[in-house]
Design an enzyme around this catalytic site. Structure first.
Site, mmCIF file in Angstrom:
data_model
loop_
_atom_site.group_PDB
_atom_site.id
_atom_site.type_symbol
_atom_site.label_atom_id
_atom_site.label_comp_id
_atom_site.label_asym_id
_atom_site.label_seq_id
_atom_site.Cartn_x
_atom_site.Cartn_y
_atom_site.Cartn_z
ATOM 1 N N GLU A 1 -16.659 5.758 4.306
ATOM 2 C CA GLU A 1 -16.032 5.241 5.490
ATOM 3 C C GLU A 1 -15.843 6.176 6.658
ATOM 4 O O GLU A 1 -16.161 7.399 6.426
ATOM 5 C CB GLU A 1 -14.613 4.965 5.207
ATOM 6 C CG GLU A 1 -13.521 6.010 4.848
ATOM 7 C CD GLU A 1 -12.021 5.704 4.490
ATOM 8 O OE1 GLU A 1 -11.194 5.610 5.382
ATOM 9 O OE2 GLU A 1 -11.771 5.247 3.194
ATOM 10 N N ARG B 1 0.606 -1.358 0.046
ATOM 11 C CA ARG B 1 0.054 0.101 0.060
ATOM 12 C C ARG B 1 0.775 1.258 -0.044
ATOM 13 O O ARG B 1 0.281 2.324 -0.654
ATOM 14 C CB ARG B 1 -0.808 0.072 1.142
ATOM 15 C CG ARG B 1 -2.057 1.220 1.310
ATOM 16 C CD ARG B 1 -3.175 0.864 2.340
ATOM 17 N NE ARG B 1 -2.630 0.605 3.560
ATOM 18 C CZ ARG B 1 -3.296 0.531 4.569
ATOM 19 N NH1 ARG B 1 -4.730 0.302 4.463
ATOM 20 N NH2 ARG B 1 -2.658 0.546 5.747
ATOM 21 N N LYS C 1 -2.955 6.361 1.832
ATOM 22 C CA LYS C 1 -2.789 6.784 3.231
ATOM 23 C C LYS C 1 -1.739 8.123 3.226
ATOM 24 O O LYS C 1 -0.775 7.929 3.920
ATOM 25 C CB LYS C 1 -2.188 5.553 4.047
ATOM 26 C CG LYS C 1 -2.390 5.459 5.558
ATOM 27 C CD LYS C 1 -2.304 4.276 6.074
ATOM 28 C CE LYS C 1 -2.881 4.253 7.636
ATOM 29 N NZ LYS C 1 -4.188 4.463 7.722
#
Length: 380
Positions: free
Chosen positions: A263, A125, A227
């Site tokens: 989310e 990621r 992220k």
């Protein structure tokens, strides 16, 4: 429609990684400083009241650091005592937010062994995020080795079995000085760690969520799917306002139609109806959490139908059960959601599907049941 999603880029990275190092055990490279014989290795029970461990910063002993060379490759890193780092006031990360964070955990199990849970997924990621943010990134092997070294160096800070975990924070920043909007000329990869207990202040109490209709976490074409450090400060205002009203956290809607749930501030969300489990599809505005991916796989193993799809907020009214997932949070049931001034209450009991999924996940993380997917890395 049942979807098990993983980008071809992710699959290629992980396949290459597995071929090189295998799924379960990793050998750390030699250190350039802080050799293992210098670690403070006395028992963890001597240093902290683990029964009162919350989720707050506790300074540990060591952190890992390495810098990128001019060709974008990262140098051989080393462990340093935990402490401040020096940055130019014109550093890219300070001026333009060129940075990424990750999160993974180490667990001490009943027989004293130490397990990491899927750090390679965090490494994958980070590479995806670095590509989006125009940054070089460490290889998956370098990432996992750095996580492992940091864990070993701070192993006295890993709580006893059942008392918590060691939260490990990899950080990639553009530390090189730059004036105009452009990639920084130099990058630093850092890994530090902190012992943590329950993420929520109220312990294991169910979440109470507020659906935010004014502020948005991400938009199509942005960086909501990686992220990036820039994703987090903008949600603080919405979180503060929700907590002032007595809620645990905020559930965000899509920024285009303002009717699809996406989310929570730092967690993914799932809805349960009968034997069907649904979670918002990750289409660029939702972070594909490692815990989210793990729960989807576990749910399939247990015979549940799992859908990744667009979910209208109105579906919250008819859901049997709602729960959230995240590395820091774990798997947490939702007790209520307030949407358009209406409070929706959900059942909370020991026979929840989320409890079943969480029990299986924790059993894998602790080595109680067989890890058939190579998720666990034992630190030797």
């Amino acid at each position: 429609m049942i979807i098990q999603r993983a980008s071809s880029f992710q699959r290629a990275l992980f396949t290459s990684f597995e071929k090189k190092v295998g799924p379960r055990y990793f050998t750390a490279p030699a250190l350039t400083s802080a050799q293992p014989s210098t670690y403070r290795d006395y028992e963890s029970r001597d240093i902290f009241d683990w029964d009162n461990l919350g989720f707050k910063l506790i300074q540990t002993d060591y952190m890992f650091m390495t810098k990128s060379s001019q060709n974008g490759n990262f140098e051989k890193g080393k462990l340093n005592p935990y402490g401040n780092i020096e940055l130019s006031p014109s550093a890219g990360v300070l001026n333009y937010g060129q940075g990424l964070i990750e999160g993974t955990k180490a667990y001490r199990v009943d027989d004293g062994r130490i397990f990491l849970f899927r750090p390679q997924e965090s490494g994958i990621r980070m590479q995806i995020g670095a590509k989006r943010m125009c940054m070089p990134s460490p290889s998956i092997q370098q990432f996992v080795d750095a996580v492992k070294l940091t864990t070993i160096a701070n192993k006295r800070w890993i709580p006893p079995a059942g008392k918590g975990s060691l939260y490990i924070r990899p950080l990639l920043i553009g530390n090189g000085p730059i004036l105009g909007i452009a990639p920084a000329p130099e990058y630093t990869f850092i890994v530090y760690a902190c012992p943590v207990g329950n993420y929520l202040r109220n312990g294991t109490q169910p979440l109470t969520l507020y659906v935010e209709e004014e502020h948005h976490r991400a938009s199509q074409g942005g960086a909501g799917g990686v992220k990036a450090i820039t994703n987090y400060a903008p949600v603080i205002k919405a979180i503060q306002e929700a907590k002032e009203k007595g809620y645990s956290d905020v559930l965000y809607l899509d920024s285009v139609n303002k009717k699809y749930i996406e989310e929570v501030s730092a967690a993914n969300i799932f809805l349960v109806k009968g034997k069907n489990i649904s979670t918002p599809i990750a289409s660029g505005t939702i972070l594909e959490g490692v815990t989210r991916k793990s729960i989807i796989d576990i749910a399939h193993d247990l015979g549940y139908k799992v859908e990744e799809r667009l979910i209208e907020a109105d579906e919250l009214f008819s859901a049997d059960e709602v729960f959230c997932t995240g590395t820091a949070l774990g798997v947490a049931p939702v007790g209520s959601i307030t949407y358009k001034n209406k409070r929706i209450n959900y059942k909370v009991s020991s026979d929840l599907i989320s409890e079943q999924l969480n029990s299986r996940l924790v059993a894998i993380q602790k080595g109680i049941i067989e890890d058939k997917r190579g998720w666990i890395i034992e630190i030797k």
